[in-house]
Design a protein around this motif. Structure first.
Motif, PDB file in Angstrom:
ATOM      1  N   ASP A  66       1.146  -1.113  -0.035  1.00 45.71           N
ATOM      2  CA  ASP A  66      -0.020   0.363   0.004  1.00 45.71           C
ATOM      3  C   ASP A  66       0.967   0.973  -0.311  1.00 45.71           C
ATOM      4  O   ASP A  66       0.281   2.077  -0.541  1.00 45.71           O
ATOM      5  CB  ASP A  66      -1.126  -0.063   0.626  1.00 45.71           C
ATOM      6  CG  ASP A  66      -0.011  -0.540   2.342  1.00 45.71           C
ATOM      7  OD1 ASP A  66       0.807  -0.648   2.702  1.00 45.71           O
ATOM      8  OD2 ASP A  66      -0.785   0.289   3.633  1.00 45.71           O
ATOM      9  N   THR A  67       2.126   1.028   0.436  1.00 47.12           N
ATOM     10  CA  THR A  67       2.665   2.486   0.263  1.00 47.12           C
ATOM     11  C   THR A  67       3.161   2.961  -1.026  1.00 47.12           C
ATOM     12  O   THR A  67       3.379   3.729  -1.397  1.00 47.12           O
ATOM     13  CB  THR A  67       4.359   1.569   1.019  1.00 47.12           C
ATOM     14  OG1 THR A  67       5.328   1.141   0.675  1.00 47.12           O
ATOM     15  CG2 THR A  67       4.035   2.158   2.341  1.00 47.12           C
ATOM     16  N   ILE A  68       3.177   1.503  -2.023  1.00 45.06           N
ATOM     17  CA  ILE A  68       3.607   2.062  -3.298  1.00 45.06           C
ATOM     18  C   ILE A  68       3.059   3.092  -3.906  1.00 45.06           C
ATOM     19  O   ILE A  68       2.538   3.471  -4.768  1.00 45.06           O
ATOM     20  CB  ILE A  68       4.269   0.732  -4.044  1.00 45.06           C
ATOM     21  CG1 ILE A  68       5.427   0.196  -3.764  1.00 45.06           C
ATOM     22  CG2 ILE A  68       3.818   1.279  -5.660  1.00 45.06           C
ATOM     23  CD1 ILE A  68       6.930   0.593  -3.898  1.00 45.06           C
ATOM     24  N   ALA A  76       5.001  10.861  -9.725  1.00 44.66           N
ATOM     25  CA  ALA A  76       5.213   9.413 -11.018  1.00 44.66           C
ATOM     26  C   ALA A  76       6.640   9.473 -11.240  1.00 44.66           C
ATOM     27  O   ALA A  76       6.992   8.689 -11.593  1.00 44.66           O
ATOM     28  CB  ALA A  76       5.051  10.846 -12.304  1.00 44.66           C
ATOM     29  N   ASN A  77       7.239   9.704 -10.731  1.00 41.62           N
ATOM     30  CA  ASN A  77       9.314   9.964 -10.363  1.00 41.62           C
ATOM     31  C   ASN A  77      10.039   9.282  -9.570  1.00 41.62           C
ATOM     32  O   ASN A  77      11.023   8.810  -9.666  1.00 41.62           O
ATOM     33  CB  ASN A  77      10.209  10.624 -11.467  1.00 41.62           C
ATOM     34  CG  ASN A  77       9.822  11.061 -12.849  1.00 41.62           C
ATOM     35  OD1 ASN A  77       9.352   9.735 -13.547  1.00 41.62           O
ATOM     36  ND2 ASN A  77       9.316  11.672 -13.294  1.00 41.62           N
ATOM     37  N   GLY A  78       8.578   8.351  -8.718  1.00 39.62           N
ATOM     38  CA  GLY A  78      10.043   8.367  -7.324  1.00 39.62           C
ATOM     39  C   GLY A  78       9.314   9.920  -6.300  1.00 39.62           C
ATOM     40  O   GLY A  78       9.531  10.604  -6.755  1.00 39.62           O
ATOM     41  N   LEU A  92      10.729   4.310  -0.193  1.00 41.81           N
ATOM     42  CA  LEU A  92      11.760   5.445  -0.492  1.00 41.81           C
ATOM     43  C   LEU A  92      12.042   4.904  -1.851  1.00 41.81           C
ATOM     44  O   LEU A  92      12.333   3.955  -2.127  1.00 41.81           O
ATOM     45  CB  LEU A  92      13.415   6.322  -0.428  1.00 41.81           C
ATOM     46  CG  LEU A  92      14.197   6.167  -1.708  1.00 41.81           C
ATOM     47  CD1 LEU A  92      13.650   8.318  -1.742  1.00 41.81           C
ATOM     48  CD2 LEU A  92      15.714   6.593  -0.810  1.00 41.81           C
ATOM     49  N   MET A  93      11.153   5.634  -3.740  1.00 43.08           N
ATOM     50  CA  MET A  93      11.789   4.451  -4.368  1.00 43.08           C
ATOM     51  C   MET A  93      12.478   5.791  -5.163  1.00 43.08           C
ATOM     52  O   MET A  93      11.826   7.069  -5.760  1.00 43.08           O
ATOM     53  CB  MET A  93      10.219   4.327  -5.201  1.00 43.08           C
ATOM     54  CG  MET A  93      10.022   4.040  -6.431  1.00 43.08           C
ATOM     55  SD  MET A  93       8.698   3.657  -7.300  1.00 43.08           S
ATOM     56  CE  MET A  93       8.015   2.213  -6.381  1.00 43.08           C
ATOM     57  N   ASN A  94      13.758   4.875  -6.072  1.00 37.17           N
ATOM     58  CA  ASN A  94      14.467   5.886  -6.936  1.00 37.17           C
ATOM     59  C   ASN A  94      13.197   5.800  -8.437  1.00 37.17           C
ATOM     60  O   ASN A  94      12.566   5.383  -8.758  1.00 37.17           O
ATOM     61  CB  ASN A  94      15.142   5.442  -6.973  1.00 37.17           C
ATOM     62  CG  ASN A  94      16.460   5.485  -5.641  1.00 37.17           C
ATOM     63  OD1 ASN A  94      16.197   6.875  -5.567  1.00 37.17           O
ATOM     64  ND2 ASN A  94      17.508   4.797  -5.711  1.00 37.17           N
ATOM     65  N   PRO A  95      14.142   6.666  -8.884  1.00 41.58           N
ATOM     66  CA  PRO A  95      12.876   6.871 -10.619  1.00 41.58           C
ATOM     67  C   PRO A  95      12.731   5.298 -11.554  1.00 41.58           C
ATOM     68  O   PRO A  95      12.804   5.068 -12.066  1.00 41.58           O
ATOM     69  CB  PRO A  95      13.620   7.914 -11.321  1.00 41.58           C
ATOM     70  CG  PRO A  95      14.373   9.204 -10.157  1.00 41.58           C
ATOM     71  CD  PRO A  95      14.286   8.324  -9.397  1.00 41.58           C
TER      72      PRO A  95
END
Length: 275
Positions: A66-68, A76-78, A92-95
């Motif tokens: 659910d965090t995603i 859009a790019n993390g 944390l999500m990188n591009p």
């Protein structure tokens, strides 16, 4: 997992029905960002099992945490998704799609800053103060009031079952017992009222009562016959104004409501009008 998949299928069917679509329609894609879907291997397993069990559910199924879902709804790019609800988590999500996580270890060892953590700390502060373990940095009067109201707690007199052969010597124990319950400091809470009970039946009665309660069987319960009063104490209103009126104790019986039929006031005085 089986129950999870069945509920997902029902939710999709309900959504089609509310949208006025035929149940025979196969979705182009089904995105599922669910709490607890933190491991890539189990997420892929859920996707594959949904396809096998419901081949006409959707052409493509995507399962992630659910965090995603929250993050990709806004970025859009993390970026970073910081969650503080019942639990807490930080992702944390990188591009390039790579993810890194901090926290989210559950209420037993983590979830700092979450609603659960705040509530747990609140109750712990109160217990620590009541037990004279840790002095809180700020007054807790309002805090205690809110917690007591929420859990419907108050200072009504309590009944205490005294088990064991030591209590057969109550006449020898009484003076030391009453001395032991005196407040020792300004932080100690005075006990305004209590009753000591001794069992007149086997403790097996309690086990039977609980079994009947769990099974729903309406077993008659005669609590008033199962115990007798060893001793009762009630703080006299005069004591609150710095006066005493002697002392006494009761060795009476209980009425049909489980209350004392005979109750005498036990009072005593110590220095500084503390009781």
């Amino acid at each position: 997992m089986e129950e999870c998949m069945a509920r997902i299928k029902k939710l999709v069917d309900d959504a089609k029905r509310e949208a006025g679509l035929s149940q025979e329609i196969v979705l182009n894609g089904l995105g599922l960002c669910l709490s607890g879907c933190e491991q890539k291997t189990t997420n892929i397993s859920l996707e594959e099992n949904l396809h096998k069990r419901y081949p006409n559910l959707a052409e493509v199924i995507f399962v992630a945490s659910d965090t995603i879902g929250s993050l990709m709804s806004a970025c859009a790019n993390g970026g970073i998704n910081l969650i503080s609800g019942t639990g807490s988590n930080c992702l944390l999500m990188n591009p390039d799609g790579a993810t890194y996580q901090s926290g989210g270890w559950g209420h037993m060892i983590g979830d700092e800053g979450s609603a659960y953590w705040i509530a747990s700390k609140t109750v712990k502060v109160i217990y620590d103060e009541e037990d004279n373990l840790i002095e809180p940095p700020y007054p807790t009067t309002t805090l205690k009031k809110l917690v007591f109201e929420h859990f419907d707690l108050n200072d009504r007199g309590i009944e205490i079952v005294c088990s064991g052969s030591v209590f057969r010597s109550w006449d020898l124990l009484k003076s030391g017992f009453m001395e032991g319950i005196k407040p020792r400091s300004q932080k100690d809470v005075e006990i305004p009222k209590f009753t000591l009970l001794k069992l007149e039946v086997s403790s097996a009665y309690g086990a039977i009562y609980q079994a009947s309660k769990k099974s729903g069987y309406p077993l008659p319960k005669e609590y008033e016959k199962n115990s007798s009063v060893l001793f009762s104490y009630t703080r006299d209103e005069k004591q609150m104004n710095g006066h005493t009126n002697g002392n006494g104790h009761s060795n009476g019986t209980r009425n049909g409501n489980g209350l004392l039929e005979k109750k005498e006031v036990f009072s005593h005085s110590i220095n500084n009008n503390r009781f």
